[in-house]
Design a protein around this motif. Sequence first.
Motif, PDB file in Angstrom:
ATOM      1  N   GLU A 310      64.357  59.035  44.625  1.00  0.00           N
ATOM      2  CA  GLU A 310      64.917  58.342  43.502  1.00  0.00           C
ATOM      3  C   GLU A 310      64.311  58.927  42.137  1.00  0.00           C
ATOM      4  N   GLY A 311      63.754  59.996  41.894  1.00  0.00           N
ATOM      5  CA  GLY A 311      63.581  60.742  40.952  1.00  0.00           C
ATOM      6  C   GLY A 311      62.321  60.110  40.219  1.00  0.00           C
ATOM      7  N   PHE A 312      61.267  59.343  40.788  1.00  0.00           N
ATOM      8  CA  PHE A 312      60.203  59.043  40.042  1.00  0.00           C
ATOM      9  C   PHE A 312      59.445  60.062  39.920  1.00  0.00           C
ATOM     10  N   GLU A 313      58.703  59.829  38.466  1.00  0.00           N
ATOM     11  CA  GLU A 313      57.742  60.924  37.984  1.00  0.00           C
ATOM     12  C   GLU A 313      56.256  60.549  38.268  1.00  0.00           C
ATOM     13  N   ILE A 314      56.188  59.228  38.307  1.00  0.00           N
ATOM     14  CA  ILE A 314      54.450  58.767  38.284  1.00  0.00           C
ATOM     15  C   ILE A 314      54.614  57.557  39.467  1.00  0.00           C
ATOM     16  N   ILE A 315      53.651  57.810  40.307  1.00  0.00           N
ATOM     17  CA  ILE A 315      53.540  56.752  41.347  1.00  0.00           C
ATOM     18  C   ILE A 315      52.185  56.105  41.385  1.00  0.00           C
ATOM     19  N   ILE A 316      52.302  54.717  40.853  1.00  0.00           N
ATOM     20  CA  ILE A 316      50.964  54.126  40.838  1.00  0.00           C
ATOM     21  C   ILE A 316      50.805  53.293  42.209  1.00  0.00           C
ATOM     22  N   ALA A 317      49.630  53.575  42.938  1.00  0.00           N
ATOM     23  CA  ALA A 317      49.337  53.141  44.364  1.00  0.00           C
ATOM     24  C   ALA A 317      48.349  51.971  44.452  1.00  0.00           C
ATOM     25  N   GLU A 318      48.367  50.970  44.851  1.00  0.00           N
ATOM     26  CA  GLU A 318      46.993  49.942  45.082  1.00  0.00           C
ATOM     27  C   GLU A 318      46.561  50.471  46.219  1.00  0.00           C
ATOM     28  N   GLY A 319      45.128  50.578  46.540  1.00  0.00           N
ATOM     29  CA  GLY A 319      44.525  50.700  47.413  1.00  0.00           C
ATOM     30  C   GLY A 319      44.245  49.488  48.458  1.00  0.00           C
ATOM     31  N   LEU A 320      44.111  50.302  49.678  1.00  0.00           N
ATOM     32  CA  LEU A 320      44.198  48.998  50.595  1.00  0.00           C
ATOM     33  C   LEU A 320      42.552  48.989  51.238  1.00  0.00           C
ATOM     34  N   GLU A 321      42.626  47.990  52.126  1.00  0.00           N
ATOM     35  CA  GLU A 321      41.231  47.699  52.958  1.00  0.00           C
ATOM     36  C   GLU A 321      40.875  48.788  53.506  1.00  0.00           C
ATOM     37  N   GLU A 322      39.760  49.333  53.778  1.00  0.00           N
ATOM     38  CA  GLU A 322      39.219  50.354  54.619  1.00  0.00           C
ATOM     39  C   GLU A 322      39.125  50.309  55.965  1.00  0.00           C
ATOM     40  N   HIS A 323      39.412  49.315  56.719  1.00  0.00           N
ATOM     41  CA  HIS A 323      38.852  49.104  57.988  1.00  0.00           C
ATOM     42  C   HIS A 323      40.535  49.310  59.043  1.00  0.00           C
ATOM     43  N   GLY A 324      40.065  49.578  60.168  1.00  0.00           N
ATOM     44  CA  GLY A 324      41.036  49.921  60.967  1.00  0.00           C
ATOM     45  C   GLY A 324      42.042  50.955  60.570  1.00  0.00           C
ATOM     46  N   LEU A 325      43.143  50.740  60.736  1.00  0.00           N
ATOM     47  CA  LEU A 325      44.113  51.751  60.011  1.00  0.00           C
ATOM     48  C   LEU A 325      44.060  52.245  58.531  1.00  0.00           C
ATOM     49  N   GLY A 326      43.493  51.045  57.920  1.00  0.00           N
ATOM     50  CA  GLY A 326      43.445  51.389  56.315  1.00  0.00           C
ATOM     51  C   GLY A 326      42.306  52.688  56.164  1.00  0.00           C
ATOM     52  N   LEU A 327      41.533  52.964  56.931  1.00  0.00           N
ATOM     53  CA  LEU A 327      40.694  54.227  56.617  1.00  0.00           C
ATOM     54  C   LEU A 327      41.649  55.173  56.572  1.00  0.00           C
TER      55      LEU A 327
END
Length: 340
Positions: A310-327
């Motif tokens: 969709e032509g986005f130039e910047i993606i800002i991502a939230e961090g997730l918790e780092e256990h299980g698949l989160g790592l």
Amino acid sequence: MKTIILKINPKKINLTKIKIAAEEIKKGKLVAFPTETVYGLGADALNEKAVAKIFQAKERPFNDPLIAHIADIKELYRLSRQVPPVALKLAKAFWPGPLTLVLKKSELVSDIVTADLDTVAVRMPADNIALNLIREAKTPIAAPSANLFGRTSPTTAQHVADDLGGKIEMIIDGDRTKVGVESTVLDVTVEPVRVLRAGGISVEKLKEVVGQVKISKELEEGFRSPGMLNSHYSPQAKLILVEKKEDAQVGEIRRLASEYKAQGFKVGIMAKEENQYRYNRFEVKVIGKGTELKICAANLFAVLRSFDKEGFEIIIAEGLEEHGLGLAIMERLRKAAAPK
Ligand code: TXA
Ligand code: MG
């Protein structure tokens, strides 16, 4: 080259079609195929010329070794000259599945597969199309993720076609992949065993089977100082990962999004479902509920690719918790956010 797309229903495998694809592998051609993690770009692992084509098509450097995929545990003993008891224990617990074991290689495995290392990476995927393809090809299949080197991994046949269409003989379309992040890569030549790449089998699960598990220094350091990481898994857009506690994270993301928007950039936010409403002035895509890390993993790469489409130039991502698949998710997001 015209890339043939071969549609196979994963719930009702058409063996005639599998055999057509297997013939291509036997002839030394490249076939992309689904696994439970991501789509792989396959070639006969015992045919050096065929394996060389993988590196060419992906534009991947020859110093990055490949995983050999097998459909029968006996093959492990052909590819490795030394299978320690812990490897067999892990294989029995997690295969077929998203775990790759790194073992001492046998003479059968050529240097191009292992990038001149004395070790080989082996995995038995838990996907019926993949397993049938390996069986019919009657050879281990070397397969990296079927994307251009350094880019976001493919979880649908369309993703593969977007990156490699016209460059490979065939793509088997077997729907979207279930796990969504690559296999865990585990070095079993050392004691205790060592995670080289976080992935579909969590460290917690590995510990249940083998007790002690170490995390590689590179992985750990990457977590402490993401700036040191090499860029990988990257979308075309610039990705900014914000790792803060809940309210501070939302605040920082809103601030950054406003700033980039004011500068005229097309900005998107990748958020947890529960936070979506807090970004209602912006364009948001949801990765999943923060508590449902399996679903977040399954969605991760498709969401990143949809921002690009969709032509986005910047993606800002939230961090997730780092256990299980989160790592595994966070390892990928940090690398995707590393400077290119
Ligand atoms: O889920 C997966 O593992 C997917 C699907 C297609 O099976 N494959 C995949 O392959 O992710 P690739 O090539 O994208 O990633 C393989 C990883 C690389 O990080 C590579 O460095 C590591 O495995 N690797 C391969 N052989 C190795 C070895 N002998 N020693 C250490 N690391 C190795
Ligand atoms: Mg890859």
